[in-house]
Write an enzyme that holds these catalytic residues in place. Structure first.
Site, PDB file in Angstrom:
ATOM      1  N   ASP A 161      81.005 -12.606  56.708  1.00 18.33           N
ATOM      2  CA  ASP A 161      80.519 -13.864  56.165  1.00 18.33           C
ATOM      3  C   ASP A 161      79.717 -13.598  54.895  1.00 18.33           C
ATOM      4  O   ASP A 161      79.081 -12.537  54.772  1.00 18.33           O
ATOM      5  CB  ASP A 161      79.601 -14.563  57.173  1.00 18.33           C
ATOM      6  CG  ASP A 161      80.332 -15.029  58.420  1.00 18.33           C
ATOM      7  OD1 ASP A 161      81.575 -15.066  58.404  1.00 18.33           O
ATOM      8  OD2 ASP A 161      79.639 -15.342  59.411  1.00 18.33           O
ATOM      9  N   MET A 162      79.706 -14.542  53.989  1.00 14.10           N
ATOM     10  CA  MET A 162      78.965 -14.377  52.746  1.00 14.10           C
ATOM     11  C   MET A 162      77.503 -14.013  53.013  1.00 14.10           C
ATOM     12  O   MET A 162      76.934 -13.141  52.337  1.00 14.10           O
ATOM     13  CB  MET A 162      79.027 -15.660  51.924  1.00 14.10           C
ATOM     14  CG  MET A 162      78.314 -15.581  50.592  1.00 14.10           C
ATOM     15  SD  MET A 162      77.977 -17.195  49.862  1.00 14.10           S
ATOM     16  CE  MET A 162      76.722 -17.815  50.977  1.00 14.10           C
TER      17      MET A 162
END
Length: 238
Positions: free
Chosen positions: A66-67
């Site tokens: 995930d970012m």
């Protein structure tokens, strides 16, 4: 959409942190706030793979983070290596360990979360538990410490071992236990969100078999939000 006010501002220092490289692959440390792969919008083009490709043009993404999650990411440098490493992830032959700071004191010292997940489509990119349509998602966890922050708010440091690799799996599974991860813009309640400037989730260790040489490779990176120094992943007793 769950992120109407999202503004992408990826970190620039360090621009690229390479942990390992050979003829077959690159292992990098992705910082929190950087996309693993480019987004569709022009302003979302900066990503780990974009940065790696400036140095290694043939690199391709094998898996993603995930970012907002920091930690270890593997990229293949040729098709055979991509196929081999991807298969290890698909067959769950890799060993992964994450660390997270979660809201509250987790009572159970260790355990398993087995809750199927599906995209919460009206609120994407959020995911949700769905026993009828969701895909199998399993996470093992160990509580490392239970303590208080400087404002006497309780939190726990937990080690997380994802058996499956669903999108947002660790974030939703901790939420389902009643302990959202601190700093989580998507899932944390107001107090948990205010307790950290970033998502307190870090992919600390990854082990897998070298795609051509066959021996096991072990990588780990320091937890950025905790002084805890974990033992090698291979020493964990199942």
């Amino acid at each position: 959409m769950a992120n109407p006010s999202f503004v992408y501002n990826p970190p620039m220092t360090p621009y690229l942190d390479i942990l390992y490289q050979d003829e077959d692959m690159v292992v990098a440390h992705k910082p929190s706030g950087l996309l693993s792969v480019p987004g569709k919008a022009l302003e979302h083009r900066d990503s780990l793979i974009s940065r790696v490709n400036r140095v290694y043009p043939t690199a391709t993404v094998v898996h993603r983070l995930d970012m907002a999650t920091s930690g270890i990411l593997v990229l293949a440098l040729n098709k055979d290596s991509h196929r081999h490493i991807s298969k290890q992830f698909e067959l769950r032959q890799t060993k992964k360990r994450y660390f997270a700071r979660v809201h509250g004191h987790v009572e159970q010292g260790s355990g398993e979360v087995n809750l199927p997940l599906i995209c919460d489509w009206p609120n994407r990119p959020k995911q949700m538990v769905d026993f009828e349509r969701g895909k199998k998602a399993v996470t093992h966890f160990d509580v490392i410490e239970r303590t208080l922050d400087e404002k006497e708010r309780p939190y726990s440091l937990v080690a997380l071992y994802p058996i499956t690799g669903r999108s947002h799996q660790l974030r939703v599974h901790m939420l389902a236990l009643g302990h959202p991860i601190l700093g989580d813009r998507l899932y944390a309640h107001e107090e948990a969100l205010s307790m950290a400037p970033r998502l307190q989730l870090h992919a600390e260790s990854l082990s897998f078999s070298h795609p051509t040489l066959g021996h096991w490779l072990h990588f780990n990176v320091t937890i950025p939000f905790s002084p805890y120094c974990p033992p090698p992943l291979s020493e964990r007793i199942e």
